[in-house]
Design a protein around this motif. Structure first.
Motif, PDB file in Angstrom:
ATOM      1  N   PHE A  33       0.834  -1.558  -0.012  1.00 58.37           N
ATOM      2  CA  PHE A  33       0.384   0.000   0.113  1.00 58.37           C
ATOM      3  C   PHE A  33       1.048   1.706   0.195  1.00 58.37           C
ATOM      4  CE2 PHE A  33      -4.234  -1.971   0.233  1.00 58.37           C
ATOM      5  CZ  PHE A  33      -4.254  -3.326   1.538  1.00 58.37           C
ATOM      6  N   ALA A  35       0.024   3.560   1.436  1.00 53.73           N
ATOM      7  CA  ALA A  35      -1.527   4.484   2.336  1.00 53.73           C
ATOM      8  C   ALA A  35      -1.500   5.728   2.438  1.00 53.73           C
ATOM      9  CB  ALA A  35      -1.498   3.607   3.384  1.00 53.73           C
ATOM     10  N   GLN A  57      -5.094   7.633  -1.764  1.00 49.96           N
ATOM     11  CA  GLN A  57      -4.416   5.814  -1.261  1.00 49.96           C
ATOM     12  C   GLN A  57      -5.012   5.335  -3.080  1.00 49.96           C
ATOM     13  OE1 GLN A  57      -5.932   2.167   0.614  1.00 49.96           O
ATOM     14  NE2 GLN A  57      -4.555   3.173   2.213  1.00 49.96           N
ATOM     15  N   THR A  59      -3.472   1.675  -4.464  1.00 51.09           N
ATOM     16  CA  THR A  59      -2.763   0.335  -3.731  1.00 51.09           C
ATOM     17  C   THR A  59      -2.605  -0.014  -5.317  1.00 51.09           C
ATOM     18  OG1 THR A  59      -4.556  -0.220  -1.763  1.00 51.09           O
ATOM     19  CG2 THR A  59      -3.613  -2.072  -3.393  1.00 51.09           C
ATOM     20  N   GLY A  68      -7.006   2.746  -6.467  1.00 48.32           N
ATOM     21  CA  GLY A  68      -7.071   3.883  -5.808  1.00 48.32           C
ATOM     22  C   GLY A  68      -7.628   5.158  -5.844  1.00 48.32           C
TER      23      GLY A  68
END
Length: 146
Positions: A33, A35, A57, A59, A68
């Motif tokens: 990820f 993130a 985000q 991914t 994302g």
């Protein structure tokens, strides 16, 4: 001397079933990820003075599938992309993002990194940025770090 029972040997067909069930249950390698992305003008190359910012985000799965979104605020965004380049450098677009509502830009369905792009991602050499008419090269940016 104590004799312990011998563990049964798995035949190839049985081993295949065990591996297939394990993959189906999600026991395969997990996605990496990127993130809590924070997109800023300071991350652009060259840096941009702007009050705009972004969050999101992105991914990247083990097989290179990308999903994302990012959301830009404080700017009139015209385009957004994932690019291939290290921090401090500009690079080519590899995935154009799709404009949604309220400043949101999403990775299109089916987007996938090839082997070279995946290696770049793993090295931290991909970034996402959002462009505007005022800053055609990009107004806000964040590096994708696995």
């Amino acid at each position: 001397m104590i004799s312990l029972p011998r563990a049964p040997r798995l035949s190839f067909p049985l081993l295949s079933v065990v591996l297939t069930v394990g993959l189906a249950l999600g026991l395969a390698p997990r996605a990496a990820f990127a993130a809590d992305l924070a997109l800023t003008g300071a991350n652009e190359v060259p840096p941009v003075q702007t009050s705009a910012s972004g969050t999101g985000q992105i991914t990247v799965a083990a097989d290179g599938a990308v999903s994302g979104s990012v959301k830009a605020t404080g700017m009139d965004a015209t385009t957004a992309h994932i690019h291939l380049a290290a921090a401090g450098k500009n690079g080519p677009v590899i995935i154009p993002l799709v404009k949604g509502m309220y400043g949101e830009w999403s990775v299109p369905a089916g987007a996938k990194l090839d082997a070279t792009q995946m290696a770049a991602y793993q090295a931290g050499d991909l970034y996402v940025n959002v462009h505007s008419d005022a800053h055609k090269g990009g107004e806000i940016r964040a590096q994708l770090v696995p």
